[in-house]
Design an enzyme around this catalytic site. Structure first.
Site, PDB file in Angstrom:
ATOM      1  CD  GLU A 293     -33.113  22.869  -4.959  1.00 41.33           C
ATOM      2  OE1 GLU A 293     -32.228  23.731  -5.006  1.00 41.33           O
ATOM      3  OE2 GLU A 293     -32.869  21.672  -4.792  1.00 41.33           O
ATOM      4  NE  ARG A 297     -29.800  19.459 -11.911  1.00 40.46           N
ATOM      5  CZ  ARG A 297     -30.507  18.643 -11.145  1.00 40.46           C
ATOM      6  NH1 ARG A 297     -31.260  17.726 -11.700  1.00 40.46           N
ATOM      7  NH2 ARG A 297     -30.492  18.741  -9.835  1.00 40.46           N
TER       8      ARG A 297
END
Ligand code: ADP
Length: 651
Positions: A293, A297
């Site tokens: 994944e 951020r």
């Protein structure tokens, strides 16, 4: 460049972002909930705005209030930190609509990577290797079970909206598939409100290696090398490092190129991480890593990358958000030395890592070590509390040295030097992991901690010497080598004969009594009262580091710390530990049951909650009639002195 930014977060990451902003000459605005009015991040900021009550849903997750706070203070941009609103594309759109800048990627990029199934389909298209599996739309049991058979057992069922390891189930044989699917769906529905799943090949003994990427708004993308985060417990990272042990040039080239491709595929700007799962059963091979994944951020573990590259990732985030190009080109980014990060938490490793709370009555971080860098990122100071409302992280301990072996031994020493009293913490567990022979040899995989759980989490028993030191310290006696007369050494008892004082302490469910006798040289003979064990000649202060805190004494002994209670915990339980307008936990324990709720009117004697402590259940009842203002959550681990219930005033 911005003149003022708002940090939509709390704790260590808010403080860490403020440090960089300050260095760049940018003013900072903190936001805080009721529980954080006195918090370190509020004290560190130039200004602070109250945004609501303690529960995150009503404060740190309330995008509208945060945007209003930015507008009211004239902040031009918002840094979300990690967690909370950092990967919420609706928030990004709201920030931009309000005419402010979001310090992070576009809403579109976040959405593209938000769901694991869609992200995997996108990555497959971009030519990034993806774990063999089914990431399609069909959700019928027959379809998924057929796909699982095609993929080949064992398989992993994952919630497509997943995070934090929730909604994940390993299945070893077809007969167990239906049941595991139902369980994964239930958990996914409860955690994310989305019960759709994907099925993928389960990689046995995998490693978790991730690549830090950075993009700007001018189409540039670079990587900042990899981090190894294989030391995990229940799919959560414990110690991270950079570079990855055993990394080869071919493997690094393949992984960093794949990561850049992934970022380019979504036109990424800002800091991002591409997480890969690696089958290292035959060493690190370029055809044996797969995309898992992308985290859109700043990661918790970003400091290890900062240490090995010398780049301040938060500064880059701010520059990119302000429209600047990436400060360096790929060839100008080099790797130097080795770094580790250990996550220090208020939690109880011996009780399956149950989160803990408490007041940090004593908090000492390690000293500098020659030849190495020791960095502590924290959002708490001595005297601050770990509340049940947020992540119970106390600090991140980061070390950097010229090679892995040196850095690891510095990490172990630095953990030994970390002294925390007032809450149950994981430092002993971390120090043991840092000294694990397989971990030290770089033989890691995501199952290492689980295989060693018992040895890593076993409670250390205090030695006879530690118990004697505690008894002596608790007696209030002071070591006075210069004392001419032993009668000066224990002034309070000097007029008693014989000059022997008796002290009882409590450790777990054991009562420990010692007799203490002043010696002519200013030291003391400390003898266990049961007659067993030899008398020790001790000088309390000279021996070890000791922290006295309300009702307790903690002795720090290298990697171990031992906490003793000064009073009989079971005797105190009856008293309820009543303070002004609140009920405090009479002993450390687990909140088993909560029977009352906020705003509820309760009668004197009404059972409010059940605390499990020392293998017994204790019912905590209301000491008077009143209205509940605050009450602890079920399942929380508390320390004695922790406020369990607060009543509204006036009573
Ligand atoms: P989450 O978003 O819930 O954290 P991830 O997909 O990031 O889930 O996976 C979390 C962890 O689960 C990984 O770091 C790894 O330890 C384990 N894991 C994930 N996928 C696999 C797989 N295919 N085989 C084995 N372990 C896996």
């Amino acid at each position: 460049m911005f003149r003022k930014i708002l940090i939509a977060n709390r704790g260590e990451i808010a403080v860490r972002i403020m440090r960089t902003a300050e260095r760049m000459g940018i003013a900072t605005v903190a936001v805080y909930s009721d529980a954080d009015a006195g918090a370190m991040h509020v004290a560190t900021a130039d200004e602070a705005v109250h945004i609501g009550p303690a529960p995150a849903a009503e404060s740190y997750l309330d995008g509208a209030r945060i945007i209003a706070a930015a507008q009211a203070t004239g902040a031009e941009a918002i840094h979300p930190g990690y967690g909370f609103l950092s990967e919420n594309p609706d928030f990004v759109e709201a920030v931009e609509k309000a005419g402010l800048v979001f310090i992070g990627p576009s809403a579109k990029a976040i959405r593209a990577m938000g769901l694991k199934d869609a992200a995997k389909r996108l990555m497959e298209k971009a030519g990034v290797p993806v774990v063999p599996g089914y990431h399609g739309e069909a959700q019928e049991l027959v379809v998924l079970a057929t796909k699982a058979r095609e993929i080949g057992y064992p398989v992993l069922i994952k919630a497509r909206a997943g995070g934090g390891g929730k909604g994940m189930r390993r299945v070893d044989e077809p007969e167990k598939f239906a049941e595991a699917l139902a369980a994964a769906r239930r958990e996914a529905k409860a955690s994310f409100g989305d019960d759709r799943v994907l099925v993928e090949k389960l990689i046995e003994k995998p490693r978790h290696i991730e690549v830090q990427v950075f993009g700007d708004r001018h189409g540039n993308v670079v990587h900042l090398f990899e981090r190894d985060c294989s030391a995990q417990r229940r799919h959560q990272k414990v110690i991270e490092e950079a570079p990855a042990p055993g990394m080869t040039a071919a493997m690094r080239a393949a992984m960093t190129q794949a990561a850049k491709k992934a970022a380019q595929a979504i036109g990424y700007s800002g800091a991002g991480t591409i997480e890969f799962i690696v089958d290292a059963s035959k060493g690190l091979k370029p055809d044996r890593f797969w995309f898992m994944e992308m985290n859109t951020r700043l990661q918790v573990e970003h400091p290890v990358t900062e240490m090995v590259t010398g780049i301040d990732l938060v500064e880059w985030q701010i520059r990119v958000a302000a429209g600047e190009a990436l400060p360096r080109a790929q060839e100008e980014i080099a790797l130097s030395g080795h770094a580790f990060e250990a996550r220090i938490y208020a939690e109880d490793p011996a009780r399956d890592f149950l989160p803990a709370t408490g007041t940090l009555h004593h908090l000492r971080f390690p000293q500098a070590v020659p030849g190495a860098t020791v960095r502590v990122d924290t959002g708490v100071r001595e005297g601050d509390s770990i509340t049940p409302y947020y992540d119970p992280m106390i600090a991140k301990l980061i070390v950097h040295a010229e090679d892995r072996g040196t850095a690891l031994s510095v990490l172990a020493t630095a953990l030994d030097q970390t002294e925390i009293a007032g809450s149950t913490v994981n430092t002993t567990f971390l120090a043991r992991l840092a000294r694990d022979p397989d971990f030290a040899a770089g033989k890691l995989d995501t199952g290492l901690i689980a295989r060693r759980q018992d040895a890593l989490t076993e409670l250390p028993q205090p030695s006879a010497r530690t118990m004697a030191v505690a008894a002596l310290a608790a007696s209030g006696a002071r070591y006075r080598p210069e004392a001419p007369d032993p009668f000066d050494a224990i002034p309070a008892y000097a007029h008693f004969h014989p000059l022997t004082h008796r002290k009882t302490l409590f450790s777990g469910d054991r009562a420990l009594s010692h007799s203490i006798t002043g010696l002519p040289d200013g030291r003391f003979a400390v003898r266990p009262a049961d007659g067993e064990g030899e008398a020790l000649r001790l000088s309390a202060e000279a021996e070890r580091s000791i922290a006295a805190w309300p009702g307790h004494l903690t002795v720090f002994d290298g990697p171990h710390s031992h906490t003793f209670r000064l009073h009989d915990p079971l005797e105190e339980a009856g008293g309820g530990g009543l303070a002004a307008d609140s009920l405090r936990a009479p002993m450390p324990g687990l909140v088993k049951l909560v029977r009352a709720s906020v705003k509820e009117k309760v009668k004197k004697g009404q059972p409010l909650l059940v605390l499990e402590a020392m293998k017994m259940e204790h019912t905590i009842a209301a000491p008077h009639d009143g209205v509940i203002a605050e009450i602890v959550a079920e399942g929380v681990q508390v320390n004695d002195g922790t406020v369990l219930v607060r009543f509204e005033e006036p009573r």
